[in-house]
Design a protein around this motif. Structure first.
Motif, PDB file in Angstrom:
ATOM      1  N   GLU A  93     -18.799  56.006  95.055  1.00 26.30           N
ATOM      2  CA  GLU A  93     -18.433  56.138  96.368  1.00 26.30           C
ATOM      3  C   GLU A  93     -20.147  56.622  97.064  1.00 26.30           C
ATOM      4  O   GLU A  93     -20.271  56.480  98.300  1.00 26.30           O
ATOM      5  CB  GLU A  93     -16.507  56.801  96.557  1.00 26.30           C
ATOM      6  CG  GLU A  93     -16.844  56.454  98.073  1.00 26.30           C
ATOM      7  CD  GLU A  93     -16.557  54.997  98.504  1.00 26.30           C
ATOM      8  OE1 GLU A  93     -16.277  54.438  99.399  1.00 26.30           O
ATOM      9  OE2 GLU A  93     -15.930  54.442  97.295  1.00 26.30           O
ATOM     10  N   TRP A  94     -20.514  58.218  96.827  1.00 26.76           N
ATOM     11  CA  TRP A  94     -21.309  58.339  97.094  1.00 26.76           C
ATOM     12  C   TRP A  94     -22.636  57.731  97.422  1.00 26.76           C
ATOM     13  O   TRP A  94     -23.197  57.302  98.424  1.00 26.76           O
ATOM     14  CB  TRP A  94     -22.143  59.747  96.055  1.00 26.76           C
ATOM     15  CG  TRP A  94     -21.436  61.171  96.820  1.00 26.76           C
ATOM     16  CD1 TRP A  94     -20.429  61.702  96.586  1.00 26.76           C
ATOM     17  CD2 TRP A  94     -21.231  61.638  98.166  1.00 26.76           C
ATOM     18  NE1 TRP A  94     -19.924  63.138  96.957  1.00 26.76           N
ATOM     19  CE2 TRP A  94     -20.873  62.795  98.514  1.00 26.76           C
ATOM     20  CE3 TRP A  94     -21.602  60.628  99.081  1.00 26.76           C
ATOM     21  CZ2 TRP A  94     -20.214  63.528  99.884  1.00 26.76           C
ATOM     22  CZ3 TRP A  94     -22.044  62.236 100.708  1.00 26.76           C
ATOM     23  CH2 TRP A  94     -21.205  63.115 100.536  1.00 26.76           C
ATOM     24  N   ARG A  95     -22.801  56.527  96.323  1.00 30.55           N
ATOM     25  CA  ARG A  95     -24.080  55.736  95.975  1.00 30.55           C
ATOM     26  C   ARG A  95     -23.549  54.894  96.567  1.00 30.55           C
ATOM     27  O   ARG A  95     -24.646  54.382  97.264  1.00 30.55           O
ATOM     28  CB  ARG A  95     -23.823  55.641  94.675  1.00 30.55           C
ATOM     29  CG  ARG A  95     -24.558  56.272  93.344  1.00 30.55           C
ATOM     30  CD  ARG A  95     -24.415  56.051  92.265  1.00 30.55           C
ATOM     31  NE  ARG A  95     -23.717  55.479  91.382  1.00 30.55           N
ATOM     32  CZ  ARG A  95     -22.676  55.352  90.608  1.00 30.55           C
ATOM     33  NH1 ARG A  95     -22.783  56.966  90.191  1.00 30.55           N
ATOM     34  NH2 ARG A  95     -22.071  55.823  90.479  1.00 30.55           N
ATOM     35  N   TRP A  96     -22.905  54.248  97.249  1.00 33.61           N
ATOM     36  CA  TRP A  96     -22.715  53.231  97.595  1.00 33.61           C
ATOM     37  C   TRP A  96     -22.577  53.519  99.237  1.00 33.61           C
ATOM     38  O   TRP A  96     -23.798  52.916 100.272  1.00 33.61           O
ATOM     39  CB  TRP A  96     -20.835  52.727  97.568  1.00 33.61           C
ATOM     40  CG  TRP A  96     -20.333  51.225  98.713  1.00 33.61           C
ATOM     41  CD1 TRP A  96     -20.462  50.202  98.934  1.00 33.61           C
ATOM     42  CD2 TRP A  96     -19.781  51.589  99.965  1.00 33.61           C
ATOM     43  NE1 TRP A  96     -20.351  49.496  99.728  1.00 33.61           N
ATOM     44  CE2 TRP A  96     -19.829  50.359 100.163  1.00 33.61           C
ATOM     45  CE3 TRP A  96     -19.233  52.453 100.191  1.00 33.61           C
ATOM     46  CZ2 TRP A  96     -18.754  50.018 101.465  1.00 33.61           C
ATOM     47  CZ3 TRP A  96     -18.189  52.370 101.437  1.00 33.61           C
ATOM     48  CH2 TRP A  96     -18.230  51.554 102.119  1.00 33.61           C
ATOM     49  N   LEU A  97     -22.388  54.610  99.958  1.00 35.28           N
ATOM     50  CA  LEU A  97     -22.264  55.149 100.965  1.00 35.28           C
ATOM     51  C   LEU A  97     -23.533  55.066 101.251  1.00 35.28           C
ATOM     52  O   LEU A  97     -24.392  54.943 101.796  1.00 35.28           O
ATOM     53  CB  LEU A  97     -21.885  56.481 101.145  1.00 35.28           C
ATOM     54  CG  LEU A  97     -19.875  56.458 101.027  1.00 35.28           C
ATOM     55  CD1 LEU A  97     -19.376  58.242 101.760  1.00 35.28           C
ATOM     56  CD2 LEU A  97     -19.181  55.364 102.672  1.00 35.28           C
ATOM     57  N   ALA A  98     -24.861  55.610 100.564  1.00 31.48           N
ATOM     58  CA  ALA A  98     -26.016  56.162 100.251  1.00 31.48           C
ATOM     59  C   ALA A  98     -26.510  54.782 100.461  1.00 31.48           C
ATOM     60  O   ALA A  98     -27.898  55.093 101.251  1.00 31.48           O
ATOM     61  CB  ALA A  98     -26.424  56.981  99.452  1.00 31.48           C
ATOM     62  N   HIS A  99     -26.343  53.934  99.965  1.00 33.11           N
ATOM     63  CA  HIS A  99     -26.760  51.969 100.227  1.00 33.11           C
ATOM     64  C   HIS A  99     -26.632  51.442 101.292  1.00 33.11           C
ATOM     65  O   HIS A  99     -26.602  50.250 100.663  1.00 33.11           O
ATOM     66  CB  HIS A  99     -26.644  51.897  98.447  1.00 33.11           C
ATOM     67  CG  HIS A  99     -27.958  51.734  97.647  1.00 33.11           C
ATOM     68  ND1 HIS A  99     -27.365  53.605  96.593  1.00 33.11           N
ATOM     69  CD2 HIS A  99     -29.684  52.703  97.344  1.00 33.11           C
ATOM     70  CE1 HIS A  99     -28.565  54.383  96.413  1.00 33.11           C
ATOM     71  NE2 HIS A  99     -29.520  53.914  96.200  1.00 33.11           N
ATOM     72  N   ASP A 100     -24.816  51.121 101.467  1.00 35.12           N
ATOM     73  CA  ASP A 100     -24.392  50.281 102.472  1.00 35.12           C
ATOM     74  C   ASP A 100     -25.379  50.686 104.391  1.00 35.12           C
ATOM     75  O   ASP A 100     -24.533  52.018 104.373  1.00 35.12           O
ATOM     76  CB  ASP A 100     -23.251  50.475 102.810  1.00 35.12           C
ATOM     77  CG  ASP A 100     -21.996  49.203 102.636  1.00 35.12           C
ATOM     78  OD1 ASP A 100     -22.878  49.305 104.068  1.00 35.12           O
ATOM     79  OD2 ASP A 100     -22.015  48.140 102.154  1.00 35.12           O
ATOM     80  N   PRO A 101     -25.811  49.744 104.544  1.00 30.05           N
ATOM     81  CA  PRO A 101     -26.038  49.822 105.927  1.00 30.05           C
ATOM     82  C   PRO A 101     -25.460  49.952 106.925  1.00 30.05           C
ATOM     83  O   PRO A 101     -24.747  51.032 107.963  1.00 30.05           O
ATOM     84  CB  PRO A 101     -26.454  48.883 106.493  1.00 30.05           C
ATOM     85  CG  PRO A 101     -26.902  47.752 105.062  1.00 30.05           C
ATOM     86  CD  PRO A 101     -26.454  48.653 104.209  1.00 30.05           C
TER      87      PRO A 101
END
Length: 537
Positions: A16-24
Motif C-alpha cells: 500500500e505504501w508503494r502504491w500511495l507513493a506513486h499514485d498522483p
C-alpha cells in the motif's frame, strides 16, 4: 535466490505504501487537499474575533444622552459607525446593501423621557442573515447604551426611580472573548480531515476493483480478510493521525487557542474517529464494488456531516431524523469529546459517554467492513470479457444519444449525475428544518426566594428562547451542570433582589454562559434579557 516475502500484515502495508507513493490522485487527495483547506481556513480566520461591524446611526434627539450613546458606539471595538443619517429608510438601504450589519434609531425627546422616567426605547435593526455577526452587534449596542446611560445618570444625578430595575450581566465562562476561530476553526479542521479519510479509504479499496488486483491484495495477506483490511488501512491511519495531531499545533501556534482538557483522551478519540471513517469508506466500496459509485456514496454520506454534528446548528433544535442520523456518524461524538475537553476542560468521566459511542461506531464499522470483505473474497471471479464494440454512430444526434446511454448505463456516473443531487437536496437541509432555536435549557440559582425571584423564574421558563430545566442550590453546582452540557447558561438571583428593587435600586442579575456555541450563546443571552425586562411587569 531471494526467498519470496512472507504473506502478512507488513507485506500488505508495504504494497500500500508503494502504491500511495506513486499514485498522483492518492497523493493529491491525501496531502494536497488537506493542505489547501488548512491554508484557506487559516487565512479566513486570521481575525478570530469579530471587530468593526458597520452600524448606521439615526439620531433624532441630538441631546447629551444621544451623543453619549453615539460616542460609546464609536468607541466599541465590535462596532464601527459607517454612516449618520436623518431617516430610517436610508439606514434600511445600508443594511440591505451590505454596507452595515445594524442600524440604531434614537427617537426624538429621548433624553427628556429618560429623565422623566418614561423608559424610552432605542430601536435597533439587524441583518439576521449573519446570525453570529448580528449577535456580536447586539452585544456591542447593548453595552454602549448601558455605558452611556450610566455616564449621563452620574453627571445629571437624577432622582431615583420609584421602583428599581433588573440589569442582566452576562459572564461568559467558556470562550469569553467570543473567539470565532475557537468556535468554528476547531471544528472545521477535523471536518476536512474526516471527509478526506473516507474518500482516501474508499479510493484505496476501490482501486483494487479495476486499476489493481483484489486477488493480489488478498494473496499478500495470506487470504486473511482481517490482515488484508488492517494492512491496507494502516498507512492511511498513520498519515491521518499525524495530520490530526497537527491541528492543535495550528490552533495554538497561529491563533493562540489553548487546549484545556485531557490530551490522551483526545488522541484516543481522534484515533477512533479515523478508524471509524477508514472502515466506513472501505465498507461502502465493498458494498457496491464500484469505485465511482462508492466515492459518490461516501461523499453523499459524510459531506453534510458538519450540519448533523450539532456545531453549526444545535442538536436540541433538530428533528428526530437529524438526531438519529447524526448519532451514526463518528464526527458527532468526536465533536462532543473535542469541545468538552478542548474548550471546557471537562473531567475525563464527563466525556466518557460520547467517547464510548465513538468507540462503538469504530468497532461496528470495522466489523462490518471485515465481514463484507470476507464475503467478497469468497466470491472472487475472473473479470468478465469486454463487450464487443458498438457500431459507430452515423450522426451527431446518434452520438449524443449513445453517449448518454453509455453514461447512464454505468452505476457510478448515473449515481453522481442523477441520484445524488436528488437525495442531497432532501438530505442536506434536514438539520436546519427547525429554523428557529427555542427552549434552550438553563439553570437557575434562586438565593432570594421572594415573589419577585419566583416571577423571574416563571418569566424565564415561559420565554420562547429558554427553558428552566435545572435548579441548583449553589453556583458551583450550577456551573457543573453547565460544564456537563445539561444547561447552556446559569441565572443567579442574589439575596435581597426584591428588597433592593422596591427601594429603587438597579439590581444586577449575573448570567453565567457558555460561549463555545456562539449561536446558542446569542439566542440565550437575548432571551434572558427580554425575560428580565418583562419580570417587573
Amino acid at each position: 535466490m531471494t526467498a519470496a516475502p512472507k504473506p502478512g500484515f507488513w507485506l500488505v502495508a508495504k504494497r500500500e505504501w508503494r502504491w500511495l507513493a506513486h499514485d498522483p490522485v492518492a497523493l493529491i487527495l491525501i496531502f494536497g487537499v488537506p493542505l489547501f483547506a488548512f491554508v484557506i481556513l487559516s487565512l479566513a480566520f486570521s481575525h478570530p474575533v469579530i471587530r468593526g461591524l458597520g452600524v448606521v446611526v439615526v439620531d433624532e434627539d441630538r441631546s447629551e444622552v444621544s451623543r453619549a450613546f453615539v460616542e460609546q458606539v464609536a468607541a466599541s471595538p465590535n462596532l464601527s459607525i459607517v454612516e449618520r443619517t436623518g431617516d430610517i429608510a436610508s439606514a434600511a438601504r445600508a443594511i440591505r446593501s451590505g454596507d452595515a450589519i445594524a442600524a440604531v434609531y434614537i427617537p426624538a425627546n429621548f433624553e427628556r423621557d429618560l429623565k422623566a422616567e418614561r423608559r424610552p426605547q432605542i430601536v435597533a435593526f439587524y441583518n439576521q442573515q449573519f446570525l453570529t455577526a448580528a449577535g456580536v452587534a447586539t452585544t456591542g449596542l447593548t453595552d454602549s447604551l448601558s455605558a452611556a446611560t450610566r455616564s449621563v445618570a452620574e453627571r445629571g444625578a437624577p432622582k431615583a426611580a420609584r421602583i428599581g430595575s433588573l440589569v442582566p450581566e452576562t459572564i461568559a465562562l467558556v470562550n469569553p472573548g467570543r473567539n470565532y476561530a475557537q468556535f468554528l476553526l476547531r471544528a472545521l479542521l477535523p471536518v476536512v480531515v474526516h471527509i478526506i479519510v473516507v474518500l482516501a479509504a474508499g479510493y484505496s479499496v476501490g482501486s483494487e476493483f479495476r486499476q489493481r488486483s483484489m486477488r493480489e491484495w488478498l494473496e499478500c495477506a495470506g487470504g486473511n480478510p482481517i490482515v488484508a483490511l488492517a494492512g491496507k488501512l494502516a498507512p492511511l491511519f498513520a498519515i491521518f493521525v499525524l495530520m490530526m495531531l497537527s491541528v492543535p499545533l495550528i490552533l495554538e501556534g497561529l491563533f493562540d487557542i489553548s487546549f484545556k482538557g485531557d490530551v490522551p483522551m483526545i488522541v484516543a478519540a481522534a484515533s477512533l474517529m479515523i478508524i471509524g471513517y477508514l472502515a466506513l469508506g472501505a465498507l461502502l466500496q465493498l458494498l457496491v464494488l464500484d469505485l465511482p459509485t462508492g466515492l459518490g456514496l461516501s461523499g453523499l454520506m459524510v459531506s453534510p456531516a458538519f450540519g448533523f454534528a450539532g456545531v453549526g446548528f444545535p442538536i436540541l433544535a433538530m428533528n428526530a431524523f437529524s438526531i438519529a442520523w447524526g448519532a451514526i456518524l463518528p464526527l458527532r461524538w468526536y465533536m462532543a469529546v473535542l469541545l468538552g475537553q478542548a474548550a471546557r476542560g471537562l473531567p475525563v468521566e464527563d466525556s466518557a459517554g460520547p467517547f464510548a459511542a465513538l468507540a462503538a461506531l469504530a468497532v461496528l464499522y470495522g466489523l462490518l467492513a471485515f465481514l463484507r470483505l470476507r464475503s467478497v473474497a469468497a466470491k472472487i471471479e475472473l473479470p468478465p470479457q469486454p463487450a464487443p464494440p458498438a457500431a459507430a454512430p452515423r450522426s451527431i444526434g446518434e452520438a449524443f444519444t449513445a453517449e448518454w446511454r453509455r453514461v447512464l448505463g454505468m452505476r457510478g456516473p448515473f449515481f453522481i449525475l442523477v441520484i445524488a443531487p436528488l437525495i442531497y437536496g432532501v438530505f442536506y437541509p434536514q438539520p436546519y428544518l427547525g429554523q428557529i432555536l427555542r427552549k434552550i435549557p438553563i439553570a437557575v440559582v434562586d438565593n432570594d426566594q421572594s415573589d419577585l425571584s419566583q416571577s423571574i423564574v416563571q418569566t424565564l421558563d415561559a420565554s420562547g428562547a429558554v427553558s428552566v430545566t435545572r435548579r441548583a442550590n449553589t453556583l458551583a453546582e450550577a456551573h457543573a451542570m453547565l460544564d456537563r452540557g445539561e444547561a447552556f447558561a446559569v441565572v443567579g438571583i442574589p439575596p435581597g433582589t426584591e428588597r433592593d428593587v422596591l427601594k429603587g435600586t438597579a439590581v444586577h442579575i449575573p448570567i453565567y454562559a457558555d460561549a463555545t456555541y456562539l449561536f446558542i450563546f446569542r439566542t440565550t443571552n437575548s432571551g434572558m434579557a427580554a425575560a428580565n425586562r418583562y419580570a417587573l411587569g
